[in-house]
Write a protein that holds these residues in place. Structure first.
Motif, PDB file in Angstrom:
ATOM      1  N   UNK A 159      -9.123  -2.633   5.502  1.00  0.00           N
ATOM      2  CA  UNK A 159      -8.708  -3.666   4.553  1.00  0.00           C
ATOM      3  C   UNK A 159      -7.711  -4.601   5.222  1.00  0.00           C
ATOM      4  N   UNK A 160      -7.685  -5.823   4.755  1.00  0.00           N
ATOM      5  CA  UNK A 160      -6.748  -6.824   5.273  1.00  0.00           C
ATOM      6  C   UNK A 160      -5.544  -6.914   4.343  1.00  0.00           C
ATOM      7  N   UNK A 161      -4.375  -7.146   4.907  1.00  0.00           N
ATOM      8  CA  UNK A 161      -3.193  -7.417   4.093  1.00  0.00           C
ATOM      9  C   UNK A 161      -3.319  -8.864   3.626  1.00  0.00           C
ATOM     10  N   UNK A 162      -3.434  -9.050   2.323  1.00  0.00           N
ATOM     11  CA  UNK A 162      -3.604 -10.390   1.759  1.00  0.00           C
ATOM     12  C   UNK A 162      -2.290 -11.005   1.323  1.00  0.00           C
ATOM     13  N   UNK A 163      -1.375 -10.145   0.848  1.00  0.00           N
ATOM     14  CA  UNK A 163      -0.086 -10.647   0.364  1.00  0.00           C
ATOM     15  C   UNK A 163       0.917  -9.504   0.401  1.00  0.00           C
ATOM     16  N   UNK A 164       2.120  -9.827   0.841  1.00  0.00           N
ATOM     17  CA  UNK A 164       3.214  -8.849   0.853  1.00  0.00           C
ATOM     18  C   UNK A 164       4.419  -9.440   0.147  1.00  0.00           C
ATOM     19  N   UNK A 165       5.062  -8.644  -0.689  1.00  0.00           N
ATOM     20  CA  UNK A 165       6.291  -9.072  -1.354  1.00  0.00           C
ATOM     21  C   UNK A 165       7.068  -7.826  -1.751  1.00  0.00           C
ATOM     22  N   UNK A 166       8.234  -8.030  -2.326  1.00  0.00           N
ATOM     23  CA  UNK A 166       9.033  -6.895  -2.792  1.00  0.00           C
ATOM     24  C   UNK A 166       8.310  -6.156  -3.911  1.00  0.00           C
ATOM     25  N   UNK A 167       7.392  -6.837  -4.606  1.00  0.00           N
ATOM     26  CA  UNK A 167       6.658  -6.227  -5.713  1.00  0.00           C
ATOM     27  C   UNK A 167       5.478  -5.389  -5.236  1.00  0.00           C
ATOM     28  N   UNK A 168       5.137  -5.494  -3.942  1.00  0.00           N
ATOM     29  CA  UNK A 168       4.040  -4.684  -3.433  1.00  0.00           C
ATOM     30  C   UNK A 168       3.199  -5.402  -2.401  1.00  0.00           C
ATOM     31  N   UNK A 169       2.089  -4.760  -2.045  1.00  0.00           N
ATOM     32  CA  UNK A 169       1.181  -5.290  -1.040  1.00  0.00           C
ATOM     33  C   UNK A 169      -0.221  -5.349  -1.619  1.00  0.00           C
TER      34      UNK A 169
END
Length: 112
Positions: A38-48
């Motif tokens: 799987x590709x990392x599409x979005x990362x933030x403090x709320x999750x990945x």
């Protein structure tokens, strides 16, 4: 007894992303791309958000201090990922197989 026509699911049926609470977001954000491609599409403090292309398939939500279930309690989960074609599935199987072989060789090699 033959299934009724009403029992069949529509070919248009789809699922949203599965959301998983994880005790260690960094480890799991590394695991899913390595193990499942799987590709990392979005990362933030709320999750990945992880997926393929623009489609999110797995949403990892941090849950620091998440307790593992006690022995005898349910805690395992199953996540199924569909591939567009059998060729896509075979390609991912080969990639994961090569990566696992490489890991096994490096981990259990007497020379590492």
């Amino acid at each position: 007894m033959a299934p009724l026509k009403e029992d069949k699911l529509s070919a248009q049926l789809s699922m949203n992303a599965v959301q998983l609470k994880v005790g260690d977001l960094d480890i799991m954000s590394t695991y899913y791309p390595q193990a499942l491609g799987l590709e990392v599409l979005k990362e933030s403090a709320a999750g990945t958000s992880l997926g393929r292309g623009a489609e999110t398939l797995v949403q990892l939500t941090p849950a620091p201090g998440l307790q593992l279930p006690a022995r005898g309690e349910a805690g395992l989960f199953h996540t199924a990922l569909l591939f567009k074609t059998q060729a896509d599935l075979r390609s991912e199987e080969r990639r994961v197989g090569k990566e696992c072989l490489s890991l096994c060789r490096s981990r259990w090699s007497p020379y590492h």
